[in-house]
Design an enzyme around this catalytic site. Structure first.
Site, PDB file in Angstrom:
ATOM      1  N   LYS A 121      37.966  25.107 -66.929  1.00 21.20           N
ATOM      2  CA  LYS A 121      37.047  24.070 -66.217  1.00 21.20           C
ATOM      3  C   LYS A 121      35.737  23.557 -66.731  1.00 21.20           C
ATOM      4  O   LYS A 121      35.639  22.180 -66.505  1.00 21.20           O
ATOM      5  CB  LYS A 121      36.829  24.601 -64.804  1.00 21.20           C
ATOM      6  CG  LYS A 121      38.025  24.707 -63.706  1.00 21.20           C
ATOM      7  CD  LYS A 121      37.845  24.928 -62.204  1.00 21.20           C
ATOM      8  CE  LYS A 121      38.994  24.764 -61.482  1.00 21.20           C
ATOM      9  NZ  LYS A 121      38.624  25.094 -60.138  1.00 21.20           N
ATOM     10  N   LYS A 203      49.982  25.843 -66.845  1.00 16.17           N
ATOM     11  CA  LYS A 203      50.356  25.832 -65.274  1.00 16.17           C
ATOM     12  C   LYS A 203      50.359  24.648 -64.521  1.00 16.17           C
ATOM     13  O   LYS A 203      49.650  23.730 -64.971  1.00 16.17           O
ATOM     14  CB  LYS A 203      49.415  27.118 -64.634  1.00 16.17           C
ATOM     15  CG  LYS A 203      48.058  26.572 -64.215  1.00 16.17           C
ATOM     16  CD  LYS A 203      47.639  27.366 -63.241  1.00 16.17           C
ATOM     17  CE  LYS A 203      46.246  26.485 -62.767  1.00 16.17           C
ATOM     18  NZ  LYS A 203      45.399  26.935 -61.707  1.00 16.17           N
ATOM     19  N   LYS A 206      46.692  21.288 -59.252  1.00 18.94           N
ATOM     20  CA  LYS A 206      46.486  20.025 -58.475  1.00 18.94           C
ATOM     21  C   LYS A 206      45.530  19.011 -59.045  1.00 18.94           C
ATOM     22  O   LYS A 206      45.409  17.833 -58.597  1.00 18.94           O
ATOM     23  CB  LYS A 206      45.988  20.405 -57.214  1.00 18.94           C
ATOM     24  CG  LYS A 206      45.176  21.392 -56.915  1.00 18.94           C
ATOM     25  CD  LYS A 206      44.782  21.915 -55.309  1.00 18.94           C
ATOM     26  CE  LYS A 206      44.599  23.173 -54.995  1.00 18.94           C
ATOM     27  NZ  LYS A 206      43.712  23.803 -55.633  1.00 18.94           N
TER      28      LYS A 206
HETATM   29  P1  TYM Z   1      43.756  27.629 -56.070  1.00 16.94           P
HETATM   30  O1  TYM Z   1      43.134  26.727 -54.914  1.00 16.94           O
HETATM   31  O2  TYM Z   1      43.524  26.875 -57.553  1.00 16.94           O
HETATM   32  O3  TYM Z   1      45.198  27.831 -55.919  1.00 16.94           O
HETATM   33  C1  TYM Z   1      45.376  28.364 -54.544  1.00 16.94           C
HETATM   34  C2  TYM Z   1      46.667  29.471 -54.622  1.00 16.94           C
HETATM   35  O4  TYM Z   1      47.724  28.947 -55.434  1.00 16.94           O
HETATM   36  C3  TYM Z   1      48.164  29.676 -56.626  1.00 16.94           C
HETATM   37  N1  TYM Z   1      48.403  28.791 -57.616  1.00 16.94           N
HETATM   38  C4  TYM Z   1      49.689  28.960 -58.296  1.00 16.94           C
HETATM   39  N2  TYM Z   1      50.720  29.794 -57.985  1.00 16.94           N
HETATM   40  C5  TYM Z   1      51.584  29.663 -59.076  1.00 16.94           C
HETATM   41  N3  TYM Z   1      51.797  28.739 -59.855  1.00 16.94           N
HETATM   42  C6  TYM Z   1      50.888  27.626 -59.949  1.00 16.94           C
HETATM   43  N4  TYM Z   1      51.048  26.753 -60.759  1.00 16.94           N
HETATM   44  C7  TYM Z   1      49.630  27.879 -59.107  1.00 16.94           C
HETATM   45  N5  TYM Z   1      48.648  27.092 -59.230  1.00 16.94           N
HETATM   46  C8  TYM Z   1      47.850  27.543 -58.068  1.00 16.94           C
HETATM   47  C9  TYM Z   1      46.890  30.245 -56.769  1.00 16.94           C
HETATM   48  O5  TYM Z   1      46.971  31.522 -57.781  1.00 16.94           O
HETATM   49  C10 TYM Z   1      46.077  30.724 -55.536  1.00 16.94           C
HETATM   50  O6  TYM Z   1      46.846  31.892 -55.057  1.00 16.94           O
HETATM   51  N6  TYM Z   1      39.814  30.955 -56.301  1.00 16.94           N
HETATM   52  C11 TYM Z   1      41.047  30.383 -55.759  1.00 16.94           C
HETATM   53  C12 TYM Z   1      40.942  30.189 -54.255  1.00 16.94           C
HETATM   54  C13 TYM Z   1      40.134  31.464 -53.696  1.00 16.94           C
HETATM   55  C14 TYM Z   1      40.666  32.622 -53.143  1.00 16.94           C
HETATM   56  C15 TYM Z   1      39.664  33.209 -52.489  1.00 16.94           C
HETATM   57  C16 TYM Z   1      42.115  32.979 -53.310  1.00 16.94           C
HETATM   58  C17 TYM Z   1      38.917  31.562 -53.160  1.00 16.94           C
HETATM   59  N7  TYM Z   1      38.418  32.631 -52.388  1.00 16.94           N
HETATM   60  C18 TYM Z   1      39.977  34.492 -51.901  1.00 16.94           C
HETATM   61  C19 TYM Z   1      42.220  34.477 -52.799  1.00 16.94           C
HETATM   62  C20 TYM Z   1      41.384  35.036 -52.097  1.00 16.94           C
HETATM   63  C21 TYM Z   1      41.468  29.411 -56.375  1.00 16.94           C
HETATM   64  O7  TYM Z   1      41.042  28.567 -57.028  1.00 16.94           O
HETATM   65  O8  TYM Z   1      42.855  29.054 -55.833  1.00 16.94           O
END
Ligand code: TYM
Length: 339
Positions: A121, A203, A206
């Site tokens: 990032k 990957k 979004k």
């Molecule tokens: P974020 O918002 O990037 O993504 C949310 C969830 O989606 C999963 N994910 C994917 N899984 C498979 N293939 C992909 N291409 C893909 N893109 C995203 C992510 O692994 C995630 O599970 N830091 C986290 C958000 C967060 C969080 C938490 C998660 C904040 N606090 C506490 C769990 C527990 C994040 O940026 O996810």
């Protein structure tokens, strides 16, 4: 939902930082629904919309507000049931910020510097490498540890953050005695890493600028099919799962997630057929799989009062649960209780 102290706890979240993709759905949200239903007797389920994480990258305020509400509606539309799970918005529960400050003081500079998401990032946002982007994993640790979560269902990209959360919890417990549950990571067997349709070595994200790289949960059937038709594959012609066939492997994974078919089934189904037929089938399966969710999303977004009431009540319940851990932590580290 009724929070039970005798059950274990599941917690997870998604950032409302862009339109959610099928990566978010297949890697995370869809598994939350399964866990909520299959493990209801064993686990409390808490699902958070992590808007505080989203501002580590510049957001347009009105869009962030809209997406936060939409993400709540997406959770519900995906089958997260408010009678069984607690859906809430992170910034509505002040304890996340409060615990995150404390945990920042138990998280090492060196540990944070090794986070690959930070490196990625900061390369993408070279003009805005802010302190929040760097300390982001301490906030994520706070989200999890506040609720004494045992299980955190995420995609593979969050594994490193979860390992750091475990280290922070263990470090704190060692100094102050048992305070936090040390959480386990839960990843789906298929779908933990959905890749970009434009570059299947990366990957699906979004925040990708190329609109053809990701399929959004709310994309129309036409858009979904068009995107899959354009998906980058290889110069081979057979649909089979193999090293070096990242594009096809990714499409097979997506198809498997939406149809429940194994890779073997898929190879048989498309024997003697070309990539064109296969891509069309993946597009159809994905669009059909998302259609009920999209219809439910539309219905929910037309009922803002319902969404607002739910957010308000759930924020109160989450705050109540979170405050217990926060008071325990404040006492242990030596903050004087408010007389
Ligand atoms: P974020 O918002 O990037 O993504 C949310 C969830 O989606 C999963 N994910 C994917 N899984 C498979 N293939 C992909 N291409 C893909 N893109 C995203 C992510 O692994 C995630 O599970 N830091 C986290 C958000 C967060 C969080 C938490 C998660 C904040 N606090 C506490 C769990 C527990 C994040 O940026 O996810």
């Amino acid at each position: 939902m009724e929070f039970s102290n005798s059950k274990k706890t599941i917690l997870s979240g998604v950032q409302p930082s862009g339109n959610l993709t099928i990566g978010n759905y297949l890697g995370a949200i869809r598994n939350w629904e399964t866990l909520q239903n299959e493990k209801y007797e064993e686990y409390n389920s808490l699902y958070c919309v992590v808007d505080m994480h989203a501002i580590t990258v510049r957001q347009t305020p009105a869009e962030l507000r809209r997406r936060t509400m939409e993400t709540v509606a997406i959770y519900l539309a995906a089958g997260i049931d408010p009678a069984k799970s607690l859906i809430f918005v992170q910034s509505h529960v002040p304890a996340h910020a409060q615990l995150s400050w404390v945990l920042n003081c138990y998280t090492m500079f060196g540990e944070l510097s090794r986070m690959t998401q930070f490196k990625d990032k900061s390369a993408k946002n070279a003009q805005n490498i802010n302190a929040g982007l760097f300390t982001y994993p301490a906030l994520m640790a706070a989200d999890i540890l506040l609720y004494q979560a045992d299980l955190v269902p995420v995609g593979i990209d969050q594994k490193q953050h979860l390992e750091l959360t475990r280290d922070i919890a263990e470090r704190f417990n060692q100094v102050y005695g048992n305070t936090f549950v040390v959480p386990e990571c839960y990843m789906p067997k298929t779908g933990a890493k959905i890749c970009s349709l434009a570059d299947p070595t990366k990957k699906m994200s979004k925040s990708d600028e190329n609109p053809n790289a990701c399929v959004l949960m709310l994309d129309s059937k036409d858009d979904i099919i068009r995107k899959f038709k354009r998906a980058v594959t290889d110069s081979d012609t057979s649909v089979r799962y193999a090293d070096g066939k990242d594009g096809i492997n990714n499409l097979m994974t997506i198809y498997s997630c939406f149809t429940g078919k194994t890779f073997e089934d898929i190879e048989k189904e498309f024997e003697g057929k070309g990539y064109g037929d296969f891509k069309m089938a993946v597009g159809e399966a994905c669009a059909d799989g998302l259609a009920p969710l999209q219809a439910e999303f539309k219905r929910l977004m037309a009922d803002k009062v319902y969404l607002e009431n739910l957010m308000r009540e759930n924020a109160d319940q989450a705050s109540y649960i979170a405050r217990k851990t926060l008071s325990k932590v404040y006492r242990k580290i030596g903050f004087l209780a408010k007389p």
